[in-house]
Design a protein around this motif. Sequence first.
Motif, PDB file in Angstrom:
ATOM      1  N   PRO A  47      19.712  44.125 -28.440  1.00  0.00           N
ATOM      2  CA  PRO A  47      19.665  45.515 -27.965  1.00  0.00           C
ATOM      3  C   PRO A  47      19.226  46.516 -29.026  1.00  0.00           C
ATOM      4  CG  PRO A  47      21.935  44.771 -28.184  1.00  0.00           C
ATOM      5  CD  PRO A  47      21.076  43.563 -28.351  1.00  0.00           C
ATOM      6  N   SER A  48      19.117  46.084 -30.266  1.00  0.00           N
ATOM      7  CA  SER A  48      18.611  46.982 -31.302  1.00  0.00           C
ATOM      8  C   SER A  48      17.168  47.398 -31.036  1.00  0.00           C
ATOM      9  CB  SER A  48      18.716  46.330 -32.683  1.00  0.00           C
ATOM     10  OG  SER A  48      17.952  45.141 -32.746  1.00  0.00           O
ATOM     11  N   VAL A  49      16.464  46.685 -30.139  1.00  0.00           N
ATOM     12  CA  VAL A  49      15.096  47.099 -29.791  1.00  0.00           C
ATOM     13  C   VAL A  49      15.101  48.483 -29.155  1.00  0.00           C
ATOM     14  CG1 VAL A  49      14.255  44.734 -29.533  1.00  0.00           C
ATOM     15  CG2 VAL A  49      15.149  45.955 -27.526  1.00  0.00           C
ATOM     16  N   LEU A  50      16.232  48.877 -28.581  1.00  0.00           N
ATOM     17  CA  LEU A  50      16.331  50.188 -27.952  1.00  0.00           C
ATOM     18  C   LEU A  50      16.392  51.320 -28.970  1.00  0.00           C
ATOM     19  CD1 LEU A  50      18.868  49.340 -25.107  1.00  0.00           C
ATOM     20  CD2 LEU A  50      16.429  49.797 -24.855  1.00  0.00           C
ATOM     21  N   VAL A  94      21.565  58.398 -29.871  1.00  0.00           N
ATOM     22  CA  VAL A  94      22.504  58.687 -30.950  1.00  0.00           C
ATOM     23  C   VAL A  94      22.468  57.578 -31.997  1.00  0.00           C
ATOM     24  CG1 VAL A  94      24.953  58.939 -31.519  1.00  0.00           C
ATOM     25  CG2 VAL A  94      24.033  60.065 -29.485  1.00  0.00           C
ATOM     26  N   ALA A  95      22.560  56.322 -31.539  1.00  0.00           N
ATOM     27  CA  ALA A  95      22.703  55.190 -32.449  1.00  0.00           C
ATOM     28  C   ALA A  95      21.461  54.944 -33.298  1.00  0.00           C
ATOM     29  CB  ALA A  95      23.050  53.927 -31.656  1.00  0.00           C
ATOM     30  N   ARG A  96      20.284  55.396 -32.855  1.00  0.00           N
ATOM     31  CA  ARG A  96      19.087  55.152 -33.667  1.00  0.00           C
ATOM     32  C   ARG A  96      19.115  55.916 -34.991  1.00  0.00           C
ATOM     33  NH1 ARG A  96      16.010  57.586 -29.249  1.00  0.00           N
ATOM     34  NH2 ARG A  96      15.487  55.419 -28.800  1.00  0.00           N
ATOM     35  N   HIS A  97      20.054  56.872 -35.104  1.00  0.00           N
ATOM     36  CA  HIS A  97      20.197  57.604 -36.355  1.00  0.00           C
ATOM     37  C   HIS A  97      21.266  56.984 -37.258  1.00  0.00           C
ATOM     38  CE1 HIS A  97      17.539  60.667 -34.775  1.00  0.00           C
ATOM     39  NE2 HIS A  97      18.296  60.768 -33.695  1.00  0.00           N
ATOM     40  N   PHE A  98      21.932  55.925 -36.790  1.00  0.00           N
ATOM     41  CA  PHE A  98      22.932  55.242 -37.599  1.00  0.00           C
ATOM     42  C   PHE A  98      22.244  54.259 -38.551  1.00  0.00           C
ATOM     43  CE2 PHE A  98      26.526  55.366 -34.156  1.00  0.00           C
ATOM     44  CZ  PHE A  98      26.641  56.731 -34.335  1.00  0.00           C
ATOM     45  N   PRO A  99      22.866  53.957 -39.688  1.00  0.00           N
ATOM     46  CA  PRO A  99      22.403  52.812 -40.482  1.00  0.00           C
ATOM     47  C   PRO A  99      22.468  51.547 -39.630  1.00  0.00           C
ATOM     48  CG  PRO A  99      24.010  54.118 -41.702  1.00  0.00           C
ATOM     49  CD  PRO A  99      24.024  54.644 -40.298  1.00  0.00           C
ATOM     50  N   PRO A 105      25.758  32.799 -28.457  1.00  0.00           N
ATOM     51  CA  PRO A 105      24.399  32.656 -27.942  1.00  0.00           C
ATOM     52  C   PRO A 105      24.062  33.681 -26.850  1.00  0.00           C
ATOM     53  CG  PRO A 105      25.815  31.049 -26.872  1.00  0.00           C
ATOM     54  CD  PRO A 105      26.687  31.844 -27.816  1.00  0.00           C
ATOM     55  N   ASN A 106      23.174  34.574 -27.157  1.00  0.00           N
ATOM     56  CA  ASN A 106      22.506  35.430 -26.172  1.00  0.00           C
ATOM     57  C   ASN A 106      23.403  36.454 -25.488  1.00  0.00           C
ATOM     58  OD1 ASN A 106      20.041  33.905 -26.526  1.00  0.00           O
ATOM     59  ND2 ASN A 106      20.910  32.330 -25.187  1.00  0.00           N
ATOM     60  N   LEU A 107      24.624  36.674 -26.000  1.00  0.00           N
ATOM     61  CA  LEU A 107      25.528  37.624 -25.341  1.00  0.00           C
ATOM     62  C   LEU A 107      25.161  39.054 -25.700  1.00  0.00           C
ATOM     63  CD1 LEU A 107      28.997  35.893 -25.860  1.00  0.00           C
ATOM     64  CD2 LEU A 107      27.568  35.877 -23.806  1.00  0.00           C
ATOM     65  N   GLY A 108      25.224  39.935 -24.716  1.00  0.00           N
ATOM     66  CA  GLY A 108      24.962  41.344 -24.957  1.00  0.00           C
ATOM     67  C   GLY A 108      23.498  41.650 -25.177  1.00  0.00           C
ATOM     68  N   VAL A 126      28.572  48.963 -33.410  1.00  0.00           N
ATOM     69  CA  VAL A 126      28.866  49.629 -32.141  1.00  0.00           C
ATOM     70  C   VAL A 126      28.131  48.971 -30.962  1.00  0.00           C
ATOM     71  CG1 VAL A 126      29.362  51.814 -33.283  1.00  0.00           C
ATOM     72  CG2 VAL A 126      27.068  51.420 -32.352  1.00  0.00           C
ATOM     73  N   GLY A 127      27.485  47.822 -31.211  1.00  0.00           N
ATOM     74  CA  GLY A 127      26.965  47.051 -30.089  1.00  0.00           C
ATOM     75  C   GLY A 127      25.487  46.754 -30.072  1.00  0.00           C
ATOM     76  N   TYR A 128      24.741  47.288 -31.035  1.00  0.00           N
ATOM     77  CA  TYR A 128      23.293  47.055 -31.031  1.00  0.00           C
ATOM     78  C   TYR A 128      22.965  45.803 -31.842  1.00  0.00           C
ATOM     79  CZ  TYR A 128      22.996  51.496 -28.710  1.00  0.00           C
ATOM     80  OH  TYR A 128      23.160  52.517 -27.793  1.00  0.00           O
ATOM     81  N   GLN A 129      23.579  44.714 -31.395  1.00  0.00           N
ATOM     82  CA  GLN A 129      23.354  43.404 -31.987  1.00  0.00           C
ATOM     83  C   GLN A 129      23.867  42.353 -31.008  1.00  0.00           C
ATOM     84  OE1 GLN A 129      24.270  42.764 -36.193  1.00  0.00           O
ATOM     85  NE2 GLN A 129      25.350  40.912 -35.647  1.00  0.00           N
ATOM     86  N   GLN A 130      23.129  41.277 -30.852  1.00  0.00           N
ATOM     87  CA  GLN A 130      23.581  40.214 -29.964  1.00  0.00           C
ATOM     88  C   GLN A 130      24.704  39.411 -30.619  1.00  0.00           C
ATOM     89  OE1 GLN A 130      20.506  38.183 -27.235  1.00  0.00           O
ATOM     90  NE2 GLN A 130      19.354  38.584 -29.108  1.00  0.00           N
ATOM     91  N   HIS A 131      25.539  38.848 -29.772  1.00  0.00           N
ATOM     92  CA  HIS A 131      26.524  37.875 -30.213  1.00  0.00           C
ATOM     93  C   HIS A 131      26.033  36.521 -29.726  1.00  0.00           C
ATOM     94  CE1 HIS A 131      30.147  35.445 -30.352  1.00  0.00           C
ATOM     95  NE2 HIS A 131      30.725  36.380 -31.090  1.00  0.00           N
TER      96      HIS A 131
END
Length: 293
Positions: free
Chosen positions: A256-259, A227-232, A246-249, A239-244
Amino acid sequence: MTKHDLFHDSIDTLCGTLARDGWCIVAGALPASSIAALDEDLSADFAATPFCQGGFYGETTKRFGRVLTRSDHAAALVQHDVIKAVAEKLLLPWCDRIQLNVGQAIAVHPGAPAQLPHRDQDMWRAPVGEVEYLLNVLWPLTPFRADNGATRVWTNSHGTRVDAPQDEADGIAAEMMPGDALLVLGSTLHGAGANRSSDVRRAIVVGYSLGWLKAYENMSLAYPPAVARHFPAELAALVGYQQHRPNLGNFEGQCPSVLLQVDVPDHFAAIDALRPDQQELMGAYIEQQRQSA
């Protein structure tokens, strides 16, 4: 009741009112026509969703999440430039980035009693007073009136005043129209009012929280990669496809945007994602080690 106009009031002005009162209303934040289109998109979901169970959610109230998948108009609320900038100004002193904490639709039906006054940041058992963990934004889909369950807010009940006693009678009904937005700090006492009318009061609540907290809504399940790959990119990050740092998430040591790629590899190299101060410390340490070798 403080109402702001986005054409005349700056982000600093909005933040100042929030710091002083704990809440404010932004009039005409979005066109009423956009809100009407969103409400129309959600009408089938409101009809199909069962009533909640339990005294807090309300057994004459309906709630559902995943609003970004239910209407293309929902993204305008979540990504509102000025309101998101207010959230960042309030929260970024305490985190590397903010995250979407919730995007939920709520319908308070006739006969609903007043909700228990509460503070949304109490979902996290952490010290209160100096740090704000959350900014919630209520977007009415229908008019908010005192008689139909408009959210009640208690002025000056936030921050270091969270332990001060509050009188039930001091709750103010935040009356507003579709297109307006009610901004409420996570430490501000508030709750849905009683719906004594024959109308259903509907709204969207959008919440932004510190990026290192566990979010109220499980975003990875609400918006999986397909679903999220169709978001800007900016919305996917919220919604979570970015690390916080140091190295969280992280996912396999990477953002996680690699997904969101079309072809996701089976194996990854872990990559540092450090804060600038940590990166500087690491660089100095590596140089020290090099010189002493």
